[in-house]
Enzyme design. Structure first.
Site, mmCIF file in Angstrom:
data_model
loop_
_atom_site.group_PDB
_atom_site.id
_atom_site.type_symbol
_atom_site.label_atom_id
_atom_site.label_comp_id
_atom_site.label_asym_id
_atom_site.label_seq_id
_atom_site.Cartn_x
_atom_site.Cartn_y
_atom_site.Cartn_z
ATOM 1 N N ASP A 134 -8.370 -6.889 10.886
ATOM 2 C CA ASP A 134 -8.223 -7.349 9.512
ATOM 3 C C ASP A 134 -6.803 -7.826 9.218
ATOM 4 O O ASP A 134 -6.602 -8.755 8.431
ATOM 5 C CB ASP A 134 -8.611 -6.233 8.540
ATOM 6 N N GLY A 135 -5.795 -7.204 9.849
ATOM 7 C CA GLY A 135 -4.419 -7.633 9.624
ATOM 8 C C GLY A 135 -4.191 -9.060 10.089
ATOM 9 O O GLY A 135 -3.520 -9.849 9.415
ATOM 10 N N THR A 178 -10.675 -1.779 -1.087
ATOM 11 C CA THR A 178 -11.055 -0.828 -0.035
ATOM 12 C C THR A 178 -9.878 -0.537 0.893
ATOM 13 O O THR A 178 -10.061 0.054 1.958
ATOM 14 C CB THR A 178 -12.239 -1.358 0.792
ATOM 15 N N TYR A 182 -5.356 0.130 0.383
ATOM 16 C CA TYR A 182 -4.440 1.132 -0.169
ATOM 17 C C TYR A 182 -4.925 1.667 -1.520
ATOM 18 O O TYR A 182 -4.843 2.862 -1.808
ATOM 19 C CB TYR A 182 -3.053 0.496 -0.302
ATOM 20 N N ALA A 183 -5.455 0.785 -2.365
ATOM 21 C CA ALA A 183 -5.906 1.202 -3.697
ATOM 22 C C ALA A 183 -6.979 2.282 -3.615
ATOM 23 O O ALA A 183 -7.041 3.185 -4.459
ATOM 24 C CB ALA A 183 -6.422 0.000 -4.487
ATOM 25 N N LEU A 184 -7.831 2.213 -2.605
ATOM 26 C CA LEU A 184 -8.889 3.215 -2.451
ATOM 27 C C LEU A 184 -8.292 4.581 -2.142
ATOM 28 O O LEU A 184 -8.769 5.616 -2.630
ATOM 29 C CB LEU A 184 -9.846 2.783 -1.334
ATOM 30 N N SER A 185 -7.215 4.607 -1.346
ATOM 31 C CA SER A 185 -6.620 5.883 -0.942
ATOM 32 C C SER A 185 -5.926 6.601 -2.104
ATOM 33 O O SER A 185 -5.669 7.798 -2.013
ATOM 34 C CB SER A 185 -5.619 5.659 0.203
ATOM 35 N N ALA A 222 0.507 8.347 -7.111
ATOM 36 C CA ALA A 222 1.073 9.646 -7.506
ATOM 37 C C ALA A 222 1.762 9.566 -8.872
ATOM 38 O O ALA A 222 2.967 9.764 -8.989
ATOM 39 C CB ALA A 222 2.045 10.155 -6.443
ATOM 40 N N GLN A 273 2.683 -7.262 4.483
ATOM 41 C CA GLN A 273 3.141 -8.175 5.525
ATOM 42 C C GLN A 273 4.369 -8.972 5.120
ATOM 43 O O GLN A 273 4.964 -9.665 5.932
ATOM 44 C CB GLN A 273 2.004 -9.117 5.937
#
Length: 299
Positions: A81-82, A196, A198-201, A220, A254
């Site tokens: 994906d990257g 799906t 970073y936002a998901l984490s 956080a 990136q």
């Protein structure tokens, strides 16, 4: 049947061996095999120049990415994906459709496994596929009246505090309306594709790619009532840095911009979308089941 596509760009993952999950020899062989197969389907294969140079493949024409966009009517991206994020942002302006062949774990947007790709790719080259348009973010960093940085993002824009500093404080506006001052480790604005990632984490919702919206999610947060929110992507989001040290903005993780107090990140929907082609019968929920290990039932 003959191929629908006359010229096919082949773009591979060309990091150094130390940063790549595949060995140089196996990556080179995969590219050679795919190029040979696509040629056998009646297509002219043109390599992305950096891919050809790093893989040591010289028997095919090669061009830079802009040349591929102007010349080719399909891009095959071999990697993860990257790799797809980088090439997708660049080729979106040309409207070049992209197919992803994954060398490692199944990706969200590189969804054809390397093993057995011929069976999947044959009908796609003949015009049997599902098309999937993914919007992007355009982000500009303003320092006073001067634009000091600009980038496109397919996944997200992330404003972060420094690794050893205290909380970040930002002032957020949406569509010209003041929302709040937010104190947190950071703030994410993500596309449906990036929902799906970073936002998901950090607890954000997953958004179907067809939804014209963004997720804005704090990292956080100091105040527990500061929760992720879904916004229309027709609005402009303005994030102003008010406090914090060593603040930066990442675009798809990136590219990076260092920020000063008073800098504003202006987030709008980009002019162009990334075009993905998937095998016939593909659907977003099947990808989620595979990637997230959802129970398929029936057993």
């Amino acid at each position: 049947m003959t191929s629908k596509f006359r010229r096919v760009a082949l773009i591979g993952k060309y990091q150094s061996p130390a940063s790549s999950s595949a060995s140089p020899d196996s990556a080179r062989q995969a590219l050679q095999d795919i190029a040979s197969f696509v040629s056998s389907q009646g297509c002219e294969v043109i390599f992305e120049s950096e891919t050809a140079a790093h893989a040591g493949i010289h028997q095919y024409r090669s061009m830079d990415v802009d040349g591929l966009g102007a010349t080719c009517d399909l891009g095959l991206v071999v990697g993860g994906d990257g790799t797809m994020l980088g090439i997708g942002r660049h080729l979106a302006r040309y409207g070049t459709p992209l197919i992803g062949i994954n060398q490692g774990r199944l990706g969200f947007v590189t969804d054809i496994p390397l093993e057995g790709y011929q069976t999947v790719l044959t009908p796609m080259l003949q015009g049997e596929y599902e098309e999937d348009l993914r919007p992007m973010i355009r982000a500009r960093v303003m320092r006073g009246e001067q634009q000091v940085f600009e980038a496109l993002a397919m996944n997200d824009v992330v404003v972060n505090r420094g690794a050893t500093s205290g909380m970040l404080e930002v002032r957020v506006e949406v569509g010209g309306n003041f929302v709040a001052y937010q104190r947190a480790d950071g703030l994410i604005v993500a596309t449906p594709t990036g929902s799906t990632a970073y936002a998901l984490s950090v607890g954000g919702p997953m958004m179907h790619p067809s939804i014209p919206g963004w997720v804005m999610a704090p990292i956080a947060p100091h105040t527990l009532s500061n929760r992720p929110i879904v916004l229309s992507d027709a609005t402009e989001v303005v994030i102003e840095v008010v406090g914090g040290r060593d603040v930066s903005a990442n675009f798809d993780m990136q590219s990076l911009a260092s920020l000063l107090h008073g800098d504003r990140i202006l987030v709008t929907r980009a002019e162009h979308c990334v075009r993905f082609l998937h095998p016939k019968g593909w659907n977003y929920f099947a990808t989620l089941r595979k990637k997230l290990g959802w129970n398929e039932g029936g057993n």
